[in-house]
Design an enzyme around this catalytic site. Structure first.
Site, short mmCIF file in Angstrom:
data_model
loop_
_atom_site.label_atom_id
_atom_site.label_comp_id
_atom_site.label_asym_id
_atom_site.label_seq_id
_atom_site.Cartn_x
_atom_site.Cartn_y
_atom_site.Cartn_z
N CYS A 101 9.34 13.76 0.45
CA CYS A 101 10.25 14.83 0.07
C CYS A 101 10.74 15.57 1.30
O CYS A 101 10.40 15.25 2.42
CB CYS A 101 9.55 15.80 -0.88
N CYS A 108 8.34 16.72 4.00
CA CYS A 108 7.86 15.73 4.95
C CYS A 108 8.83 15.63 6.13
O CYS A 108 8.41 15.59 7.29
CB CYS A 108 7.75 14.37 4.29
N ASP A 138 -1.34 -16.05 -10.16
CA ASP A 138 -2.57 -15.90 -9.39
C ASP A 138 -3.45 -14.98 -10.24
O ASP A 138 -2.97 -14.35 -11.18
CB ASP A 138 -2.22 -15.26 -8.04
N ASP A 189 -0.24 -12.25 -5.25
CA ASP A 189 -0.23 -11.05 -4.42
C ASP A 189 -0.97 -11.17 -3.09
O ASP A 189 -0.71 -10.41 -2.18
CB ASP A 189 -0.78 -9.87 -5.19
N ASP A 203 -1.86 -16.42 -1.22
CA ASP A 203 -0.83 -16.91 -2.13
C ASP A 203 0.49 -17.15 -1.41
O ASP A 203 1.36 -17.83 -1.92
CB ASP A 203 -0.56 -15.89 -3.24
#
Lengths: 768, 54
Positions: free
Chosen positions: A77, A80, A483, A662, A666
Site C-alpha cells: 500500500c 510501504c 502433482d 508446484d 515438477d
C-alpha cells in the site's frame, strides 16, 4: 544508518487512537497495524538480516553517481512506498529513491562510494522488505513496448487527421469540390501519411525483412507489401490526378494492426517479467570465507572449493558439502516436499534450498552453472524445445493466407491485362487494390483482442496467463496430470489428531512458536489465539526443540529423540512431546486436500478428460489421496526425470496433456507437458515454467481456465471465419474493380470492428 | 473554401500538440507505475516533495 523511528502506541483521552506499529498511520478499531501489508513487513523486519553486497550490482552513471535497481517483495500500500522512499531519501547522499509498485522495483541513485549501496539496501531490509537482485533483460522488453506505443500514438494522430480530410474527399467528387481542392487534399494526405508509414510501419517492415532474408514468410510480409504498395500507388495517382488514393487506408491499417501488436507484446512482456524473477535466484551474492576474511562474491563467480557461509533463513548459494554446523534445510525447491531435511557435517546441500535453523559453512563442490538447480533448469529447457514445435492458430492462418492473397493479386493483374486487354496501369491498380483490401486487419486483431479480454477476465478469477498460446493449447487437451503435494493438497501439514491434554498442548504450542519448522508452525496454528507461555527454547537440528521449564527438560520433536520406540505404523507425520524423557503426547499431521479437489476432478472427468496423479511421495500416501478424489491412474515415487518420461509416454500415445504441479521437481514435467499450470504458492522457477499460474486455496481455477480456454478459442475461430467471410465479399469486388477508397476504408474498419465486438462476447459469459 | 488555408493547419497543429503531449508523458515514464500512482495520491504533500522525480 537507522530505520525510520516507529512511533509508540498513543493513548489520548477517552478514546484510544492507535498508530500503526510499522508505518505510524492511524489505525481503525484499535488494531496494531493499519493494513495486512504493514503487519507482514513488521513481522519480517525482525527476522530478515541482510548483508548482501548489492553494491556490486550497481550501475555507474556518467556524473559519478551510482544507480541500483532491485526487486522489492512485500509492497502492499501507499505506506510501504512512503516508508521505503522516505528512509532512503532522508539520507543526504541519495539523489533519487523511487518505488515502482506495479513492477515491484526500487530504483535508488546516490553519489559517493559504491559500497554505500550495501547500507542503503540494508536500510530497506531493516524495514521488513525483502530485496532481490534483478535481471537486466527486463528493460529491453519495456523499451520495445514503449516503441510500439509511440508508433500507435503517431499512427493514431495521422489516422484521425486524415479522416477529417478523407470524409471530404469521399462525400464529394471532382465536380462539387473542384479539382484544385481535391488535389490539395491529396497532397496534404500524402504529407501526413508518408512520414507516418515510414515511422509507424517499422515494426512490420523490420519483421517482414527479417523473415524474407530467411526465405520464409509471415503475416508481416503481406502487411508490409500492402502498405507500401498502397502508398506508392497513391503517390502515382496523386501525381496524375487520379481517384485511387489510399493513404487513409494505409494509415488506418497500421493503426489497427499496431494495436493488435501492442496487446500481443503486453501479454508476452508479462511472461518475461516472471522469467527474470527466476534467474535472479542465481544472480545474488554469496558470503565467502577466505583466509579467515569474509568477502562478498557474486554467485556467478563462485569457484569450486570456496567456503561459503550460509546464515539462518538464507538460501544456499551453490551445491556443496557441509563443513561446519548442523541445521535443517528446506529442500522443497528440489524435492517438492514441504518437510525440511536435517543436515550435518558431510551432508550434501543444493543451491537454492533454504537454511532454516542454524548457520552453516558449506564447501562448494560445483560451480553455480553446474549446480543441481542449473541441471533442472537445463532439463526444463530441453523439454521446452520440444514444445516450441507448437504452431499457433494465427500463424496457421497466416501461412494459408499469404500465398492465397498474393496469388489472388497476381491473377487479378493477369486477368485484367491479358483477358480483358486493359492497359497495364489499370490492371496493376486493380491488383494492388486486391492486396490492400485483403490486408489482414481483422486477422491481426482476431487473436490479441480475445486474448486480452480472456486474460483480463481470468485475472479477476485469480488465473494469470503467462504464455500467449496457453488458452489455445488448453483447448486441445484430453488428459490432466496432477502433482500431489501443494497441488491437490494445500502443501502444508495441518494437525489432524492429538492425544495431548490442555496443559501439554499449551507447552507444545509455546515451544513450537519459536521454530520455523512447518510441523511446529502447524502445531502453533492449531493452538489458535490462546495465550502462550514464555519458554526459552533451543533448536536441536535434526531432532526437534528442547526447553527447560519449571525444572523439567521438555522435548518436542521426532519419535526416537523423545524416547518412544514403537512405531505407530500409519502415514501421518508426527511430533512427540516428552517431559524428562517420559512421552506425554503425540501430534499427528497430514497434508490435507484442497477443499474442492474432488469436485474439480469430477468436473474435469465430466468434460471427457482423463485425470492422472503423479507424485514423488510414497505410494501409500499417493494412493490414499488418489482414492479420496477418485483418480484411477496413479504413479508414485517418481523422480523429476521419470515424471518427464511418464508424460512423454502419454504424449507418444497421442495425448495432449495439462500438467498441474508446484515443486521444482515438477518443473521439467511442466515444461514437457502440452500446457501447464501451477499454483501461485509454487516455487518461482516452477511458476516460471508453467503457462498458467493460479491463486487461492482452491483448485477451481483449473476448471475456470479450461472453460474459458474452450470458449475463447471458439471466439478466435469465429473471428477467423468472420475475416474469411469479409474477404469472400471484398476480394471479388476488388478483382472486378468496384473498390474505391471509400469502400476500402469502410470495409476494412468495418471488419475490424466486427471482430472486436465478437470478442467482447467473452465478457457476457458468466464465470463458472 | 479559402477558410481551409487556416483550418487545416489549425487542425493539424492541435493534433500535433496532443501527440507531442502524449509522447512527453510516455518519455517521462508516467505510465511506468499506474498502480503506484493510484496509491501515491494518498501520501502527504511534504513527503511527495522529497521524492519528486528528476
Amino acid at each position: 544508518m537507522e530505520a525510520k523511528a516507529i512511533p509508540a502506541n498513543q493513548t489520548s483521552g477517552c478514546c484510544e487512537i492507535k498508530a500503526c506499529k510499522h508505518c505510524g498511520a492511524e489505525t481503525t478499531g484499535g488494531a496494531d497495524f493499519c493494513c495486512p501489508g504493514c503487519e507482514t513487513a513488521h513481522a519480517a523486519a525482525d527476522t530478515l538480516e541482510d548483508r548482501a553486497a548489492y553494491s556490486l550490482l550497481a550501475h555507474d552513471n556518467e556524473d559519478g553517481s551510482y544507480t541500483l535497481s532491485l526487486g522489492v517483495e512485500g509492497i502492499h500500500c501507499a505506506s510501504c512506498i512512503r516508508l521505503i522512499e522516505n528512509a532512503l531519501s532522508s539520507e543526504p547522499d541519495v539523489d533519487l529513491a523511487r518505488v515502482n509498485m506495479s513492477t515491484e522495483r526500487l530504483t535508488v541513485t546516490w553519489t559517493g562510494p559504491r559500497d554505500r549501496g550495501d547500507t542503503l539496501g540494508a536500510a530497506v531490509t531493516k524495514l521488513g522488505y525483502k530485496l532481490h537482485a534483478l535481471n537486466d533483460n527486463e528493460d529491453v522488453s519495456a523499451s520495445k513496448e514503449k516503441a510500439l506505443l509511440r508508433a500507435i500514438a503517431v499512427a493514431g494522430f495521422a489516422a484521425g487527421n486524415m479522416m477529417l480530410i478523407s470524409v471530404g474527399l469521399w462525400s464529394t467528387d471532382g465536380e462539387t469540390m473542384g479539382m484544385a481542392t481535391r488535389e490539395l487534399f491529396h497532397w496534404i494526405s500524402a504529407l501526413i501519411a508518408l512520414p507516418t508509414v515510414v515511422y509507424a510501419g517499422q515494426p512490420f517492415f523490420q519483421s517482414a525483412w527479417a523473415v524474407l532474408k530467411e526465405r520464409h514468410t509471415n503475416m508481416d510480409v503481406p502487411i508490409s507489401l500492402a502498405v507500401t504498395l498502397a502508398c506508392v500507388m497513391s503517390i502515382s495517382e496523386t501525381l496524375r490526378q487520379g481517384e485511387h488514393v489510399y493513404f487513409d487506408s494505409a494509415v488506418m491499417l497500421l493503426f489497427f494492426l499496431l494495436i493488435g501488436r501492442y496487446l500481443d507484446a503486453r501479454a508476452k512482456g508479462k511472461a518475461r517479467e516472471s522469467a527474470s524473477k527466476l534467474l535472479s535466484r542465481l544472480m545474488g551474492v554469496a558470503t565467502v570465507l577466505e583466509d579467515g576474511k569474509v568477502t562478498q562474491v557474486p554467485i556467478k563467480e563462485l569457484k569450486e572449493g570456496a567456503l561459503v557461509l550460509v546464515a539462518t533463513g538464507e538460501a544456499v548459494a551453490a551445491d556443496g558439502v557441509v563443513e561446519k554446523g548442523s541445521s535443517a534445510i528446506d529442500m522443497s525447491l528440489i524435492t517438492g516436499e514441504t518437510l525440511p531435511e536435517s543436515v550435518a557435517i558431510g551432508s550434501d546441500v543444493f543451491a537454492g534450498t533454504v537454511n532454516l535453523s542454524a548457520p552453516l559453512q558449506v564447501r562448494v563442490s560445483k560451480a553455480s552453472e553446474k549446480s543441481l538447480l542449473s541441471e533442472i533448469v537445463k532439463l526444463m529447457e530441453v523439454s521446452e524445445q520440444g514444445r516450441a514445435k507448437y504452431v499457433r492458430l494465427a500463424d496457421k492462418a497466416a501461412s494459408l493466407y499469404t500465398p492465397v492473397v498474393h496469388a489472388m493479386g497476381a491473377l487479378t493483374f493477369i486477368g485484367w491485362w491479358l483477358l480483358m486487354s486493359a492497359p497495364w496501369q489499370v490492371s496493376l491498380l486493380h491488383a494492388v487494390t486486391v492486396l490492400i483490401i485483403t490486408c489482414p486487419c481483422a486477422l491481426g486483431l482476431a487473436v490479441p483482442v480475445v486474448q486480452v479480454l480472456a486474460s483480463g477476465k481470468l485475472m479477476q478469477a485469480g488465473v494469470l496467463l503467462k504464455s500467449g498460446d496457453a488458452l489455445e493449447k488448453l483447448t486441445g487437451i484430453d488428459t490432466v496430470v496432477f502433482d500431489k503435494t501443494g497441488t491437490l493438497t494445500v502443501g502444508r501439514p495441518e494437525l489432524q489428531f492429538t492425544d495431548a491434554s490442555g496443559e501439554s498442548f499449551k507447552i507444545a504450542a509455546s515451544m513450537a512458536s519459536h521454530s520455523r519448522h512447518p510441523l511446529a508452525q502447524a502445531l502453533r496454528e492449531a493452538f489458535g489465539d490462546q495465550e502462550l507461555l514464555a519458554i526459552d527454547v533451543a533448536e536441536v537440528p535434526g531432532h526437534g526443540l528442547e526447553a527447560h521449564f519449571e525444572g523439567h527438560t521438555i522435548r518436542l520433536g521426532s519419535r526416537a529423540w523423545c524416547g518412544k520406540e514403537t512405531e505407530t505404523g500409519d502415514a501421518h507425520l508426527e511430533l512427540w512431546l516428552a517431559v524428562d524423557g517420559d512421552v506425554k503426547a503425540r501430534f499427528a499431521f497430514a497434508d490435507i486436500l484442497r477443499d474442492d479437489a474432488q469436485a474439480i476432478v469430477q468436473a474435469l472427468k465430466a468434460r471427457g478428460l482423463e485425470v492422472h496423479l503423479l507424485s514423488g511421495d510414497r505410494h501409500v500416501v499417493a494412493k490414499e489421496i488418489a482414492d479420496a478424489v477418485s483418480i484411477e491412474y496413479v504413479s508414485a515415487g517418481v523422480k523429476p526425470a521419470e515424471k518427464v518420461a511418464y508424460l512423454n509416454t502419454l504424449k507418444e500415445a497421442g495425448r495432449s496433456i495439462l500438467m498441474v504441479g508446484d515443486g521444482l521437481n515438477d518443473a521439467p514435467a511442466l515444461a514437457a507437458a502440452t500446457v501447464s499450470m501451477s499454483p501461485s504458492t509454487a516455487m518461482d522457477i516452477t511458476q516460471n515454467t508453467a503457462d498458467i499460474v493460479f491463486q487461492g486455496e482452491q483448485l477451481s481455477p483449473v476448471l475456470t481456465a479450461y472453460d474459458h480456454a474452450v470458449f475463447s478459442t471458439k471466439l478466435v475461430k469465429e473471428n477467423f471465419a468472420l475475416a474469411a467471410i469479409y474477404n469472400v465479399i471484398a476480394i471479388p469486388a476488388a478483382v472486378l474493380g468496384f473498390v474505391t477508397p471509400l469502400v476500402a476504408a469502410v470495409a476494412m474498419s468495418g471488419s475490424s470492428l466486427i471482430v472486436i465486438l465478437n470478442a467482447f462476447r467473452l465478457n457476457l459469459k458468466k464465470a463458472s | 473554401m479559402d477558410i481551409l488555408i487556416y483550418l487545416i493547419p489549425i487542425a493539424l497543429t492541435l493534433g500535433l500538440v496532443g501527440l507531442a503531449g502524449f509522447l512527453w508523458t510516455l518519455k517521462s515514464n508516467q505510465y511506468e507505475d499506474l498502480e503506484g500512482a493510484a496509491h501515491r495520491i494518498l501520501l502527504d504533500d511534504e513527503d511527495e516533495e522529497t521524492n519528486s522525480e528528476k
